[in-house]
Design an enzyme around this catalytic site. Structure first.
Site, mmCIF file in Angstrom:
data_model
loop_
_atom_site.group_PDB
_atom_site.id
_atom_site.type_symbol
_atom_site.label_atom_id
_atom_site.label_comp_id
_atom_site.label_asym_id
_atom_site.label_seq_id
_atom_site.Cartn_x
_atom_site.Cartn_y
_atom_site.Cartn_z
ATOM 1 N N GLY A 148 0.796 -1.217 0.000
ATOM 2 C CA GLY A 148 0.000 0.000 0.000
ATOM 3 C C GLY A 148 0.833 1.273 0.000
ATOM 4 N N HIS A 200 -0.912 -7.889 2.296
ATOM 5 C CA HIS A 200 -0.857 -8.421 3.667
ATOM 6 C C HIS A 200 -2.070 -8.035 4.501
ATOM 7 C CE1 HIS A 200 0.514 -4.912 6.235
ATOM 8 N NE2 HIS A 200 0.805 -4.429 5.048
ATOM 9 N N THR A 234 12.841 -6.747 -10.605
ATOM 10 C CA THR A 234 12.450 -8.150 -10.786
ATOM 11 C C THR A 234 11.211 -8.447 -9.941
ATOM 12 O OG1 THR A 234 14.725 -8.727 -11.217
ATOM 13 C CG2 THR A 234 13.258 -10.540 -10.598
ATOM 14 N N CYS A 272 1.102 2.065 12.197
ATOM 15 C CA CYS A 272 2.209 2.963 11.840
ATOM 16 C C CYS A 272 2.372 4.063 12.873
ATOM 17 C CB CYS A 272 1.966 3.634 10.504
ATOM 18 S SG CYS A 272 1.304 2.545 9.301
HETATM 19 C C1 LIG Z 1 -5.426 2.889 4.494
HETATM 20 C C2 LIG Z 1 -4.030 2.399 4.374
HETATM 21 N N1 LIG Z 1 -3.266 2.820 3.353
HETATM 22 C C3 LIG Z 1 -2.006 2.400 3.188
HETATM 23 C C4 LIG Z 1 -1.420 1.532 4.072
HETATM 24 C C5 LIG Z 1 -0.008 1.069 3.858
HETATM 25 O O1 LIG Z 1 0.004 -0.251 3.379
HETATM 26 P P1 LIG Z 1 1.290 -1.189 3.503
HETATM 27 O O2 LIG Z 1 1.385 -1.628 4.914
HETATM 28 O O3 LIG Z 1 0.997 -2.317 2.564
HETATM 29 O O4 LIG Z 1 2.458 -0.390 3.044
HETATM 30 C C6 LIG Z 1 -2.171 1.057 5.159
HETATM 31 C C7 LIG Z 1 -1.564 0.170 6.174
HETATM 32 O O5 LIG Z 1 -1.995 0.110 7.306
HETATM 33 C C8 LIG Z 1 -3.505 1.501 5.309
HETATM 34 O O6 LIG Z 1 -4.260 1.088 6.319
#
Ligand SMILES: Cc1ncc(COP(=O)(O)O)c(C=O)c1O
Length: 378
Positions: free
Chosen positions: A69, A200, A236, A322
Site C-alpha cells: 500500500g 498483507h 524483478t 504505523c
Molecule cells: C489505508 C491504508 N493505506 C495504506 C497503508 C499502507 O500499506 P502497507 O502496509 O501495505 O504499506 C495502510 C496500512 O496500514 C492503510 O491502512
C-alpha cells in the site's frame, strides 16, 4: 491468542503460504529471462495478473504489481505529480488519509505543490460541497481513501466520482487498502483512475500489492530500470508473492457477501456490548466498514487497554500500527470532533472473516475484568 488487529496486518492463509513456498522452490527463474525456465515464471505472473483482473472485473493491462500500500500511494501521488506538473500543481485530499498519502503530499508541498485538505464531519465523511469548492483550474489530483484505517469510516466514492465526471483531466486516486473484500468496489464502472491495494491486509504475504490504473490514464514510473510491468514499475517481480496474493484475493472474494455479513455481525455484537458501559465511547460511526471498531474508555489511555487485553491473550491496537508506536494523536478521532483526551483513549479492534463469535465472547469476558479493575483503581 485472539487476533483482532487485522487492519494492521493479517495472518497468512496456510494454502496461500503453500503456493508461495511452491513457487519459490520450483519456479525461481526470472520472468524476464529468455529461457523456458524463466518463461514458466513469466506465465505464472501473467496468470496471476489475469486472475486479479478478472476478480476485480477490470482488464489485465490495468493491474500493476507493487510491494504494498505504501508504494502504491506514493506512486499514485508522485507519479501523477511528475506526469501532470505542466498542467497544474494543486491536489485535493483529506485530513484523515494514511501517512503513505499525507507524507507523499507533504513532500510535494516542499517542492511548490499546493494541497487542499478537506475536513470530515462527525461520521468521518468529507462534504461534496467542500470538494466542489476546492476544485481549481490547476487541480490535477483528488486523493481520497475508501475506508479509514483508524475508524472504518467510509467516503461517498460514487458521489465524488459523479462530481469529478465534470473534470475529466483530474486523476482520482483511491487508497482502497482497507476496503478490499470489506465493501463492494466496482472499479470498471467507477470514475476511479487509480486504486491502491496491499496483499498483507487480506491474508497474503507481506511485501505484496498492486494498483489498478484505468486504461488511458498516464502515471509516471517511480521505479526506473529494466522496464518490468510494461515499463511502469521496474524491478524483478516478486512472483511467489504475486501468485500467493492472487490466490489470497480469490479466497477473500469467494462468497465475500457472506464473509462481510459474518464480520459485520461480530462487530455489531462488540458494538452493542461496548455501548453498554457508561464510560465507553464508541467512536466508529454507524455507517462504516464491517471490520473496524474504534472505542475508548473515558480518561484511560488507549495503550493501557491494549496492554491489559494483551495480558489476557487478545491483540488489538491503539490506532493505526504505523502511528501507534509514535506518540502522535489519533488524528481521525480528533478530526471527527472528539477532544484530545478522547482521542488518546482510542482503541481499535479490526476483524477478519477468520474471527469467530467464540472469540468475541472471550473478548467480552476479558474486557469485563479489565473494566472492573479500572473501576477499583479509581
Ligand atoms: C489505508 C491504508 N493505506 C495504506 C497503508 C499502507 O500499506 P502497507 O502496509 O501495505 O504499506 C495502510 C496500512 O496500514 C492503510 O491502512
Amino acid at each position: 491468542m485472539i487476533y483482532f488487529d487485522n487492519s494492521a496486518t493479517t495472518e497468512i492463509d496456510e494454502s496461500v503460504l503453500d503456493s508461495y513456498l511452491h513457487v519459490s522452490r520450483k519456479h525461481y527463474g526470472n520472468p524476464s529471462s529468455l529461457h523456458a525456465f524463466g518463461e514458466e515464471t513469466a506465465n505464472l505472473l501473467k496468470q496471476s495478473r489475469k486472475q486479479i483482473a478478472s476478480l476485480l472485473q477490470v482488464d489485465e493491462e490495468e493491474i500493476f504489481f507493487t510491494s504494498g500500500g505504501t508504494e502504491g500511494d506514493n506512486w499514485a501521488i508522485k507519479g501523477t505529480a511528475i506526469e501532470k506538473d505542466t498542467f497544474g500543481k494543486h491536489i485535493i485530499s483529506t485530513t484523515i488519509e494514511h501517512p503513505a498519502v499525507t507524507k507523499s503530499l507533504e513532500q510535494l508541498e516542499m517542492t511548490g505543490w499546493e494541497v487542499t485538505y478537506l475536513s470530515v464531519d462527525e461520521d468521518g465523511q468529507i462534504s461534496l460541497d467542500d470538494l466542489k469548492k476546492a476544485i481549481r483550474k490547476d487541480t490535477v489530483l483528488v486523493s481520497i481513501m475508501a475506508v479509514n484505517n483508524e475508524m472504518g469510516s467510509l467516503q461517498p466514492l460514487d458521489e465524488i466520482g459523479d462530481l469529478l465526471k465534470a473534470y475529466p483531466s483530474i486523476h482520482f486516486h483511491v487508497d482502497a487498502v482497507q476496503a478490499i473484500g470489506k465493501i463492494d468496489l466496482s472499479l470498471a464502472e467507477s470514475r476511479i483512475d487509480i486504486a491502491v491495494f496491499s496483499g498483507h491486509k487480506f491474508h497474503a504475504p507481506k511485501g505484496t500489492g498492486f494498483i489498478y490504473l484505468k486504461k488511458g490514464r498516464q502515471l509516471a514510473p517511480l521505479m526506473s530500470g529494466g522496464g518490468q510491468e510494461s515499463g511502469k514499475r521496474s524491478g524483478t517481480e516478486n512472483v511467489p508473492g504475486i501468485v500467493a496474493m492472487a490466490k489470497a484475493l480469490r479466497l477473500l472474494l469467494e462468497e465475500s457477501t457472506d464473509k462481510q455479513a459474518v464480520v459485520r455481525s461480530l462487530k455489531d455484537e462488540l458494538t452493542s456490548y461496548l455501548s453498554g458501559f457508561n464510560k465507553v465511547t464508541v467512536f466508529t460511526p454507524a455507517a462504516s466498514a464491517p471490520h473496524i471498531l474504534c472505542f475508548g474508555v473515558r480518561a484511560i489511555r488507549g495503550e493501557i487497554i491494549v496492554h491489559a487485553l494483551e495480558k489476557k491473550g487478545i491483540i488489538v491496537s491503539t490506532t493505526s500500527a504505523c502511528s501507534s508506536k509514535r506518540k502522535t494523536k489519533a488524528s481521525t478521532v480528533m478530526d471527527m470532533g472528539y477532544s484530545k483526551n478522547e482521542a488518546e483513549s482510542a482503541v481499535r479492534i479490526s476483524l477478519s472473516h477468520v474471527n469467530t463469535l467464540e472469540e468475541v465472547h472471550q473478548f467480552k469476558a476479558a474486557f469485563d475484568d479489565i473494566y472492573n479493575q479500572l473501576k477499583e483503581i479509581e
